[in-house]
Motif scaffolding. Structure first.
Motif, PDB file in Angstrom:
ATOM      1  N   ALA A  51       0.825  -1.209   0.000  1.00 14.14           N
ATOM      2  CA  ALA A  51       0.000   0.000   0.000  1.00 14.14           C
ATOM      3  C   ALA A  51       0.859   1.259   0.000  1.00 14.14           C
ATOM      4  CB  ALA A  51      -0.921  -0.011   1.215  1.00 14.14           C
ATOM      5  N   ILE A  52       1.976   1.225   0.726  1.00 15.39           N
ATOM      6  CA  ILE A  52       2.876   2.384   0.771  1.00 15.39           C
ATOM      7  C   ILE A  52       3.444   2.677  -0.613  1.00 15.39           C
ATOM      8  CG2 ILE A  52       5.112   3.182   1.640  1.00 15.39           C
ATOM      9  CD1 ILE A  52       4.466   1.749   4.263  1.00 15.39           C
ATOM     10  N   TRP A  53       3.880   1.626  -1.306  1.00 16.60           N
ATOM     11  CA  TRP A  53       4.487   1.851  -2.622  1.00 16.60           C
ATOM     12  C   TRP A  53       3.443   2.161  -3.676  1.00 16.60           C
ATOM     13  CZ3 TRP A  53       9.048   3.404  -2.337  1.00 16.60           C
ATOM     14  CH2 TRP A  53       9.934   2.894  -1.412  1.00 16.60           C
ATOM     15  N   SER A  54       2.221   1.716  -3.489  1.00 17.93           N
ATOM     16  CA  SER A  54       1.153   2.129  -4.399  1.00 17.93           C
ATOM     17  C   SER A  54       0.890   3.630  -4.256  1.00 17.93           C
ATOM     18  CB  SER A  54      -0.130   1.345  -4.102  1.00 17.93           C
ATOM     19  OG  SER A  54       0.030  -0.019  -4.391  1.00 17.93           O
ATOM     20  N   ALA A  55       0.871   4.111  -3.009  1.00 19.86           N
ATOM     21  CA  ALA A  55       0.713   5.546  -2.785  1.00 19.86           C
ATOM     22  C   ALA A  55       1.884   6.320  -3.371  1.00 19.86           C
ATOM     23  CB  ALA A  55       0.589   5.819  -1.280  1.00 19.86           C
ATOM     24  N   GLY A 105       3.719   5.371  -5.922  1.00 21.70           N
ATOM     25  CA  GLY A 105       3.594   5.347  -7.370  1.00 21.70           C
ATOM     26  C   GLY A 105       2.584   6.360  -7.875  1.00 21.70           C
ATOM     27  N   ALA A 106       1.464   6.473  -7.169  1.00 16.51           N
ATOM     28  CA  ALA A 106       0.456   7.459  -7.550  1.00 16.51           C
ATOM     29  C   ALA A 106       1.008   8.879  -7.418  1.00 16.51           C
ATOM     30  CB  ALA A 106      -0.787   7.292  -6.684  1.00 16.51           C
ATOM     31  N   ALA A 107       1.784   9.124  -6.357  1.00 21.30           N
ATOM     32  CA  ALA A 107       2.383  10.448  -6.166  1.00 21.30           C
ATOM     33  C   ALA A 107       3.382  10.757  -7.277  1.00 21.30           C
ATOM     34  CB  ALA A 107       3.079  10.510  -4.801  1.00 21.30           C
ATOM     35  N   THR A 108       4.114   9.756  -7.713  1.00 17.67           N
ATOM     36  CA  THR A 108       5.088   9.961  -8.790  1.00 17.67           C
ATOM     37  C   THR A 108       4.390  10.300 -10.099  1.00 17.67           C
ATOM     38  OG1 THR A 108       6.561   8.373  -7.722  1.00 17.67           O
ATOM     39  CG2 THR A 108       7.041   8.924 -10.006  1.00 17.67           C
ATOM     40  N   LEU A 109       3.306   9.588 -10.394  1.00 14.07           N
ATOM     41  CA  LEU A 109       2.545   9.891 -11.614  1.00 14.07           C
ATOM     42  C   LEU A 109       2.014  11.312 -11.583  1.00 14.07           C
ATOM     43  CD1 LEU A 109       0.473   6.638 -12.294  1.00 14.07           C
ATOM     44  CD2 LEU A 109       2.177   7.666 -13.796  1.00 14.07           C
ATOM     45  N   ALA A 110       1.450  11.723 -10.450  1.00 16.86           N
ATOM     46  CA  ALA A 110       0.903  13.079 -10.338  1.00 16.86           C
ATOM     47  C   ALA A 110       2.001  14.125 -10.458  1.00 16.86           C
ATOM     48  CB  ALA A 110       0.162  13.228  -9.010  1.00 16.86           C
ATOM     49  N   ALA A 111       3.136  13.867  -9.811  1.00 17.32           N
ATOM     50  CA  ALA A 111       4.229  14.839  -9.829  1.00 17.32           C
ATOM     51  C   ALA A 111       4.811  15.013 -11.228  1.00 17.32           C
ATOM     52  CB  ALA A 111       5.323  14.407  -8.850  1.00 17.32           C
ATOM     53  N   THR A 112       4.989  13.913 -11.959  1.00 20.05           N
ATOM     54  CA  THR A 112       5.537  14.031 -13.310  1.00 20.05           C
ATOM     55  C   THR A 112       4.564  14.739 -14.248  1.00 20.05           C
ATOM     56  OG1 THR A 112       4.760  11.765 -13.764  1.00 20.05           O
ATOM     57  CG2 THR A 112       7.059  12.031 -13.137  1.00 20.05           C
ATOM     58  N   LEU A 140       2.921   9.193   8.833  1.00 24.80           N
ATOM     59  CA  LEU A 140       3.931  10.175   8.444  1.00 24.80           C
ATOM     60  C   LEU A 140       4.981   9.538   7.553  1.00 24.80           C
ATOM     61  CD1 LEU A 140       5.097  13.000   8.654  1.00 24.80           C
ATOM     62  CD2 LEU A 140       6.272  12.291  10.763  1.00 24.80           C
ATOM     63  N   TYR A 141       5.387   8.308   7.879  1.00 22.66           N
ATOM     64  CA  TYR A 141       6.357   7.575   7.045  1.00 22.66           C
ATOM     65  C   TYR A 141       5.812   7.392   5.633  1.00 22.66           C
ATOM     66  CZ  TYR A 141       9.331   3.659   5.529  1.00 22.66           C
ATOM     67  OH  TYR A 141      10.184   2.840   4.836  1.00 22.66           O
ATOM     68  N   THR A 142       4.543   7.006   5.516  1.00 22.57           N
ATOM     69  CA  THR A 142       3.913   6.810   4.203  1.00 22.57           C
ATOM     70  C   THR A 142       3.882   8.110   3.410  1.00 22.57           C
ATOM     71  OG1 THR A 142       2.520   5.048   5.118  1.00 22.57           O
ATOM     72  CG2 THR A 142       1.822   6.035   3.032  1.00 22.57           C
ATOM     73  N   ALA A 143       3.507   9.200   4.078  1.00 23.95           N
ATOM     74  CA  ALA A 143       3.437  10.497   3.400  1.00 23.95           C
ATOM     75  C   ALA A 143       4.819  10.943   2.927  1.00 23.95           C
ATOM     76  CB  ALA A 143       2.836  11.545   4.327  1.00 23.95           C
ATOM     77  N   LEU A 144       5.846  10.694   3.746  1.00 21.56           N
ATOM     78  CA  LEU A 144       7.207  11.104   3.372  1.00 21.56           C
ATOM     79  C   LEU A 144       7.746  10.256   2.220  1.00 21.56           C
ATOM     80  CD1 LEU A 144       8.651  11.716   6.940  1.00 21.56           C
ATOM     81  CD2 LEU A 144       8.297  13.450   5.158  1.00 21.56           C
ATOM     82  N   VAL A 145       7.437   8.965   2.222  1.00 18.92           N
ATOM     83  CA  VAL A 145       7.864   8.111   1.111  1.00 18.92           C
ATOM     84  C   VAL A 145       7.202   8.566  -0.190  1.00 18.92           C
ATOM     85  CG1 VAL A 145       7.736   5.775   0.162  1.00 18.92           C
ATOM     86  CG2 VAL A 145       8.418   6.113   2.540  1.00 18.92           C
ATOM     87  N   ALA A 146       5.906   8.885  -0.126  1.00 21.09           N
ATOM     88  CA  ALA A 146       5.206   9.375  -1.317  1.00 21.09           C
ATOM     89  C   ALA A 146       5.803  10.698  -1.790  1.00 21.09           C
ATOM     90  CB  ALA A 146       3.714   9.543  -1.019  1.00 21.09           C
ATOM     91  N   LEU A 147       6.109  11.597  -0.848  1.00 23.53           N
ATOM     92  CA  LEU A 147       6.729  12.879  -1.208  1.00 23.53           C
ATOM     93  C   LEU A 147       8.099  12.659  -1.834  1.00 23.53           C
ATOM     94  CD1 LEU A 147       6.622  15.995  -1.078  1.00 23.53           C
ATOM     95  CD2 LEU A 147       7.654  15.826   1.202  1.00 23.53           C
ATOM     96  N   LEU A 148       8.872  11.752  -1.257  1.00 26.85           N
ATOM     97  CA  LEU A 148      10.201  11.442  -1.789  1.00 26.85           C
ATOM     98  C   LEU A 148      10.111  10.921  -3.214  1.00 26.85           C
ATOM     99  CD1 LEU A 148      13.242  10.720  -1.707  1.00 26.85           C
ATOM    100  CD2 LEU A 148      12.610   8.607  -0.528  1.00 26.85           C
ATOM    101  N   MET A 149       9.234   9.945  -3.455  1.00 28.95           N
ATOM    102  CA  MET A 149       9.153   9.341  -4.777  1.00 28.95           C
ATOM    103  C   MET A 149       8.603  10.328  -5.808  1.00 28.95           C
ATOM    104  SD  MET A 149      10.620   6.592  -4.152  1.00 28.95           S
ATOM    105  CE  MET A 149      10.491   5.879  -5.787  1.00 28.95           C
TER     106      MET A 149
END
Length: 433
Positions: free
Chosen positions: A279-283, A285-292, A330-339
């Motif tokens: 679930a963390i990496w799915s979030a 991945g979604a953040a990466t798609l939105a950011a790009t 918070l860890y999940t949000a930071l991983v999504a922000l990082l990716m």
């Protein structure tokens, strides 16, 4: 002889001499065709990369065999880089890409009836999967070098709109990484042959669609290792490219360490199941798609360097904060922000890379840079395996600081470089809207 960095600065590779006119006029469908090819190739690679180990695990229940299949897929991919650059520079990106996909089509098509006839838990079926994984792994890297070289050629023709090409390519890759495992898992519910049939269809489409034309340079050397020598020679003569590769390698070390340590962090530190990691990496991945997707208008307005430097700062800060995060949300949000920040940074740095590498040696130099950039990934796994779980946060924080230093050095060096502000080509750019 490889051009010096001074000559490169004075005569950017974006500008083609008048004596060497562009052999392929711009066409409104060039980007669309490249995107379709990238999508078919990336999706077929993602499906087979994730589904083959899962197929063995569900059939045999053996984690040892599952790990062997995973290794069998990745070791040939690294080995293919040794000769892949030479093949691209010698025969052309389009031919290498189509040949690799045609070979994958043939292999998976032959494996469909074989797996259908064999008992899935038998050694013959497992050996077939091992051989198929090794073969498709090497072919996947060859097709990647081919389509990446084609995309780079299109980026150079796009002039100041080059980042738009890379935005599309990054979005397609991230989409395939999200959809591929899900599609592979769903197809495995029907059976291994169904999954391989889907890969066969995707590979066949990639082999039949004619790629955008790329010039075929005359090879200087024909030995299998000539590409590595040529690429390394080019890398040494372009300090800005070496700086960029070092930054990407340091960033990959931090990201790889975060990925490898995530299951331990989630289960030991936060006391959640391993399913939460998905679930963390799915979030992420979604953040990466939105950011790009969002970075394209931002780069249009502010330019490559400011957006890349900002994304680098966010990525480094997020990685450091993730190492110290006290709660799972918070860890999940930071991983999504990082990716997400890494996705934007990858668009910027890959766009700059297409401007830095001379077109006549692009395939060979790309192969060397990919080898150097991927090398920290297995190193991150070894670090996680060797370090006690209680030391992982400190190890990740140290890698985050190394990442910040490398990215600061990289973007400071590229601030006034030609690659950070591409110039307009003398003829009309390709349609990259």
């Amino acid at each position: 002889m490889t051009p010096s960095v001074e000559a490169h600065e004075q005569a950017p590779v974006l500008l083609r001499p008048k004596s060497d006119p562009d052999p392929t006029p711009s066409h409104p469908n060039r980007l669309a065709r490249t995107n379709v090819l990238r999508g078919c190739d990336a999706l077929s690679t993602a499906v087979i990369t994730y589904a083959l180990p899962l197929l063995v695990l569900t059939s045999t229940g053996s984690t040892l065999l599952t790990g062997l299949v995973f290794a069998a897929e990745w070791i040939p991919r690294l080995g293919a880089l040794a000769s892949g650059g030479t093949l691209v520079d010698r025969y052309g990106a389009a031919r290498v890409f189509r040949t690799a996909n045609a070979a994958r089509t043939l292999l998976t098509a032959l494996a469909v009836p074989a797996l259908a006839a064999l008992p899935p838990e038998g050694w013959t079926a497992v050996t077939t999967v091992l051989l198929l994984g090794a073969s498709c792994g090497g072919l996947a890297e060859l097709s990647f070098l081919g389509i990446e070289t084609t995309s780079a050629d299109l980026s150079r023709r796009a002039g100041p709109q080059a980042h738009r090409v890379q935005t599309w390519q990054m979005g397609i890759e991230q989409g395939a990484m999200l959809i591929g495992p899900l599609l592979g898992g769903l197809l495995l519910l029907i059976g291994g042959p169904a999954m391989l049939a889907a890969v066969t269809a995707l590979s066949l489409a990639a082999a039949l669609i004619r790629p955008a034309h790329t010039p075929r340079p005359a090879p200087a050397e024909n030995t299998p290792t000539a590409g590595l020598r040529t690429g390394w020679r080019t890398l040494r003569t372009l300090p800005a490219l070496g700086c960029l590769v070092a930054a990407l390698a340091a960033s990959n070390l931090a990201t790889g360490l975060l990925q490898a340590s995530a299951p331990i962090t989630v289960t030991h530190t936060f006391a959640h199941s391993t399913a939460t990691v998905g679930a963390i990496w799915s979030a992420a991945g979604a953040a990466t798609l939105a950011a790009t997707a969002l970075c394209r208008p931002l780069i249009d307005r502010f330019g490559l360097w400011p957006i890349g430097a900002t994304a680098a700062g966010i990525a480094s800060a997020a990685c450091l904060a993730a190492a110290l995060a006290p709660t799972l949300p918070l860890y999940t949000a930071l991983v999504a922000l990082l990716m997400g920040a890494e996705g934007v940074m990858a668009v910027v740095l890959r766009t700059m890379r297409t401007h830095l590498i001379p077109p006549h040696a692009f395939g060979s130099t790309l192969a060397v840079t990919v080898l150097l950039v991927l090398a920290p990934m297995p190193a991150a796994g070894l670090l996680v395996a060797a370090a006690p779980a209680r030391l992982l946060p400190a190890l990740l924080a140290g890698c985050a600081l190394l990442q910040a230093a490398a990215l600061t050095w990289c973007f400071a060096g590229l601030r006034h470089h030609t690659a950070s502000r591409p110039t307009t080509r003398p003829h009309a750019p390709a349609d990259v809207s």
